[in-house]
Each structure stands twice: as C-alpha cells, then as structure tokens.
Write an enzyme that holds these catalytic residues in place. Structure first.
Site, PDB file in Angstrom:
ATOM      1  N   HIS A  39       0.849  -1.207   0.000  1.00 30.02           N
ATOM      2  CA  HIS A  39       0.000   0.000   0.000  1.00 30.02           C
ATOM      3  C   HIS A  39       0.878   1.250   0.000  1.00 30.02           C
ATOM      4  O   HIS A  39       0.590   2.223  -0.702  1.00 30.02           O
ATOM      5  CB  HIS A  39      -0.874   0.055   1.266  1.00 30.02           C
ATOM      6  CG  HIS A  39      -1.977  -0.949   1.311  1.00 30.02           C
ATOM      7  ND1 HIS A  39      -1.992  -1.986   2.210  1.00 30.02           N
ATOM      8  CD2 HIS A  39      -3.116  -1.065   0.588  1.00 30.02           C
ATOM      9  CE1 HIS A  39      -3.098  -2.699   2.050  1.00 30.02           C
ATOM     10  NE2 HIS A  39      -3.792  -2.157   1.068  1.00 30.02           N
ATOM     11  N   ARG A 190      -4.094  -9.732   4.081  1.00 31.16           N
ATOM     12  CA  ARG A 190      -4.437 -11.038   4.660  1.00 31.16           C
ATOM     13  C   ARG A 190      -3.196 -11.792   5.147  1.00 31.16           C
ATOM     14  O   ARG A 190      -3.320 -12.737   5.913  1.00 31.16           O
ATOM     15  CB  ARG A 190      -5.177 -11.884   3.630  1.00 31.16           C
ATOM     16  CG  ARG A 190      -6.584 -11.386   3.343  1.00 31.16           C
ATOM     17  CD  ARG A 190      -7.330 -12.398   2.506  1.00 31.16           C
ATOM     18  NE  ARG A 190      -8.759 -12.222   2.612  1.00 31.16           N
ATOM     19  CZ  ARG A 190      -9.497 -11.519   1.775  1.00 31.16           C
ATOM     20  NH1 ARG A 190      -8.927 -10.920   0.766  1.00 31.16           N
ATOM     21  NH2 ARG A 190     -10.807 -11.404   1.946  1.00 31.16           N
TER      22      ARG A 190
END
Ligand code: PAF
Length: 286
Positions: A39, A190
């Site tokens: 990110h 995740r």
C-alpha cells in the site's frame, strides 16, 4: 514525518477538499486498511503524481460474501495512520458504514457481462457489485483526478475501468504493479493471518505462476495450466482456481495464446484466501 488529517464524516472531508480542489490535483487510494508496504508504495506514487492524496480506509461489508471473512478481516486504524505519517501528509478518510451507505444511497447497477462471470465473479457472487458501489461512492465523495488500484486484484482493476467507462466519471484509473515480499509472496493485508510456516508454504503460489510463465507458449494454455496445477498436489494449499486469460476481456484461453496473456490464481492456506497473478506473454512479441 507527516501529520495526516483524519476525517470520518463526508461533509467535513468535502469541506476540506473544496479548498484544495481549486488549484490542486487530487489522488484517491481506496483501501480496506491493514496497510503494508505494498500500500505504501502506491501512496508514494500517488503523492508524486498529485498535490493532495486521500487514502480511504473502509472495510466494505457489501463486497464480502463470507461473513466469517468479513469478521476476521484485519482492522488496525491507528497503526495504519502511523504508517501513513511515516510517508508524509495525506488525508485519511475513515468513515463508518452509515456514512458510506446513508438511507438515501442509490445503488449502481452496471452489467459487467463476461468480466464479472469468471474467477472472482464465479467464486464470490456479488463481490464486484459491492466493490463497484463502494468505489463509485468514494469517487462521488472525493471527486479525484486520479484513483489508484493495485495490480494484485487484476480482475478488480478491469471491473473498475469498465465502471468508469460506463459512468463517464472524469477520473484516471492508475493500476500499480504488484509489490512482493523478498520471498516472492504478493503483499496482502491477509498475510498477517498467516503463520511463518504458512507464509513459506504460500510461496507455491508465485512459484506456480513463474513456472506457468516459463512454459507458456511451449504448450497450449489448457495444457500449461494443467501442468502448473500439479504444484498443489501435496495439498498444503487448496487451489481454488488457476486460469490463463485474455488480458482485456478476461476470457479463458484454452487453445490459443494471445499477446499479453495473463494468469490469475487463488489458493487457500487454511482459512486465508490468497490471490496473485502474472503476465505470461509480453504484449509485443520480441
Ligand atoms: O482492493 C480493495 O482493497 C477493495 O476492494 C477496495 C477497492 C478498497 C474497495 O473496497
């Protein structure tokens, strides 16, 4: 060290952006939080390409078809803000469900045709409907010049581009390369749910894709795919799908390769669903 401003209400965010909008370009990076260095790479790119960057952090319930997955999705807003502050000043938009979906929310209905029928569309019914609606809602709130998405969600990026075309939204969709751990594992929110052993076992995903790339062109797509699936024979990870696809229409390739042919994969390590993809054939054959 930055000092990111955090907004939770649509009104206060829009008030702040109203002043920025006059002479500045606005980049939006929609996320579901649990930010990692993948990110952050996108945030940095967005900061280079825009005067103002909005990072939305919202775990969107409407795109989860499995309630357990929604419940277990990692949430760590304070840590996310700390991480963003290490990069610089961004605007964080972290609304609650009521702010995103008010009573007068009008649902967007766009026919995705074949784009929405395969892979994620097949295994997560309703998923893209939820994604499109939340992204459109954030576009309407932020009115960005550019919006950033990760290539790891290859089909999602195709769906968003289709939505932007259908809605005539004046936003440029920027799709950024997959960021990987040094081991080759695709960075994902995740991954925090994986043990070290599971992380090691999960390397089979990128290894399968690299193997498939090394044999693409030597065999028919359907044969190459069949050989690559053998990597999952030991049962450590459960393969949900491995598809060789057309890069734009996402139609399955079985008997003929095309320039830009791509492969997408999803496998489960325990309860954790991991996805990845790779370009198999270059667009311009050398
Ligand atoms: O890719 C994601 O994290 C989500 O699907 C998105 C685009 C933020 C919409 O909730």
């Amino acid at each position: 060290m930055g000092d990111s401003q955090v907004f939770t209400s649509v009104k206060s965010l829009q008030k702040r952006l109203h002043t920025d909008r006059k002479n500045s370009s606005i980049g939006l990076f929609p996320t579901m939080g649990a930010l990692h260095h993948g990110h952050i790479a996108l945030v940095k790119q967005a900061m280079e390409e825009n005067d103002v960057v909005v990072v939305s952090i919202f775990v969107n319930p409407t795109q989860f078809n499995n309630p357990d997955d929604l419940e277990k999705y990692p949430r760590m807003l304070e840590k996310d803000i700390e991480l963003l502050n290490e990069v610089g000043d961004v605007i964080v938009f972290a609304p609650d469900v009521e702010a995103v979906y008010p009573d007068d929310f009008e649902k967007l209905n766009i026919d995705l045709g074949k784009l929405g029928e395969t892979m994620e569309g097949e295994f997560r019914p309703g998923h893209f409907d939820g994604v499109m609606n939340v992204v459109k809602r954030f576009f309407d709130i932020v009115k960005p010049n550019r919006a950033y998405f990760g290539m790891k969600d290859y089909q999602q990026a195709a769906v968003i581009k289709h939505m932007v075309k259908e809605t005539n939204d004046p936003v440029e969709v920027v799709v950024c390369d997959i960021v990987r751990e040094e081991t080759g594992l695709a960075s994902s929110s995740r991954n925090v749910r994986l043990s070290e052993k599971q992380k090691e076992e999960a390397l089979i995903i990128s290894q399968t894709l690299n193997f498939l790339k090394s044999i693409a062109g030597k065999y028919l797509p359907i044969e190459a795919c069949g050989k690559a699936k053998q990597f999952f024979k030991d049962g450590k990870l459960e393969l949900e799908y491995l598809e060789t696809i057309h890069p734009v229409t996402l139609k399955r390739l079985e008997t003929k390769w095309v320039p830009g042919a791509h492969a997408c994969i999803v496998a489960y390590s325990g309860e954790v669903r991991l996805l990845d993809n790779i370009q198999l054939i270059p667009f311009v054959e050398k």
